[in-house]
Design an enzyme around this catalytic site. Sequence first.
Site, short mmCIF file in Angstrom:
data_model
loop_
_atom_site.label_atom_id
_atom_site.label_comp_id
_atom_site.label_asym_id
_atom_site.label_seq_id
_atom_site.Cartn_x
_atom_site.Cartn_y
_atom_site.Cartn_z
N ASP A 13 0.82 -1.22 0.00
CA ASP A 13 0.00 0.00 0.00
C ASP A 13 0.85 1.26 0.00
OD1 ASP A 13 -2.35 -1.67 0.33
OD2 ASP A 13 -1.79 -1.84 2.44
N LYS A 16 2.15 2.15 -5.13
CA LYS A 16 2.82 1.63 -6.32
C LYS A 16 2.07 1.96 -7.60
CE LYS A 16 3.13 -2.63 -4.71
NZ LYS A 16 2.85 -2.44 -3.28
N ALA A 39 -4.00 -8.26 -3.99
CA ALA A 39 -3.45 -6.90 -3.87
C ALA A 39 -3.89 -6.10 -5.07
CB ALA A 39 -1.92 -6.95 -3.80
N GLY A 40 -4.28 -4.87 -4.85
CA GLY A 40 -4.75 -4.06 -5.97
C GLY A 40 -4.16 -2.67 -5.95
N HIS A 41 -4.26 -2.01 -7.07
CA HIS A 41 -3.89 -0.60 -7.13
C HIS A 41 -4.73 0.11 -8.17
CE1 HIS A 41 -0.80 -2.66 -9.75
NE2 HIS A 41 -1.38 -1.86 -10.61
N GLN A 224 2.04 -6.46 -2.97
CA GLN A 224 2.32 -6.35 -1.53
C GLN A 224 3.61 -5.57 -1.27
OE1 GLN A 224 1.75 -9.96 -2.53
NE2 GLN A 224 -0.42 -9.61 -2.32
N THR A 414 3.95 13.89 -4.79
CA THR A 414 3.35 14.88 -3.89
C THR A 414 1.83 14.94 -3.97
OG1 THR A 414 3.70 16.60 -5.56
CG2 THR A 414 5.42 16.32 -3.89
#
Length: 430
Positions: A13, A16, A39-41, A224, A414
Amino acid sequence: MANVVVVGSQWGDEGKGKIVDWLSEQADVVVRFQGGHNAGHTLVIDGVSYKLSLLPSGCVREGKLGVIGNGVVLDPHALVAEIGRLAEQGVTITPDNLRIAENVPLILSLHRELDALRESSNEGTRIGTTKRGIGPAYEDKVGRRAIRLMDLANTETLRDKIARLLTHHNALLRGFGKDEIKPEALYEELTSVADKVLPFMDIVWRLLDEKRKEGKRILFEGAQGALLDIDHGTYPFVTSSNTVAGAASAGSGIGPGGLDYVLGITKAYTTRVGEGPFPTELNDEIGQFLGEKGREFGVVTGRKRRCGWFDAVLVKQTVRTCGINGIALTKLDVLDGLKEIKICVGYKLDGKEIDYLPASQGAQARVEPIYETLDGWEETTAGARSWAELPAQAVKYVRHVEELIGAPVALLSTSPERDDTILVQNPFQD
């Protein structure tokens, strides 16, 4: 030209998704090398959000080739569902932009059921898994009874492989007092999806070797974080695969000499989902502030993440175990407005100072953080795209992080927007 491995340097988390998206624009091939759909993004491209949990990030960009390597455990039904969701957003996944290793092990319904049974049991240690069958599927892989993608292409031998698998799993189900699984039900589960996934099958190790020799840029994308590694993480509160950078080689079939640059995605504070030790965890208003401002909820599960101060001891350890060349520091803007910021620079264990996280579960639970305190900054870092736009105290914080972990900042994020990134060193031009 360099081939780049992206790993999370903490417990996952770390943000990525944005960094991998930024890098995938420069890559020709994007490879997932471990994990599954646990796991996701989220990728944001031209204002459109794409939530991925199994497909490599390059699949949503035209002209890129996504590859699922042999180190992944693949739920074929979850893959088909994810491809369907992307199709509704106008992204078409075909063998032209996705290939899957022929020897990838499959996640089956029995794996998900076993995962849930174990997590729901009052006996033993709760790991805090996503109950998606990842662990049991890896167990079958190393137990040499897994059904792999290539097995779906040969229905004559598939029944024998199912029988071998069920000899193990039905014994487990009897132990839980559950009904046994009938071979025909599992056969139907697999054959019903075979025609949808077999067109993507390929000899991935050979494909990647060819792409490398052609001078293509290859991005290796891990799931992960390194602290969830089955060997080097906070065992037993870890995932079931190797998440360190070296797994990119074993999980794809490319030799280690083909990995040129390791980028560690690193959050400016620390978060963790699920059970396990967390030396710098904050169960106070600051922890709540970080969670709310950082929107710390899992992409896949929606679970609230535990939050704490930046732990330089852990990240320095990951820099070593992964061979990290540079880090992408993310979510610096979440620290905006804090009067003071703490960084963990060491631990106390039974009255003795140490500079590493011990492997023992008991010792990990007993370590106490040693903090340095830095002044915070009132100005905002959100949206900064150059060092000159950052508050002086924020720059001091970043430079101190570099010094403590022994790795330079290659990219500084940022905000969630992809252009709000300060580029120091392009990993693809190492």
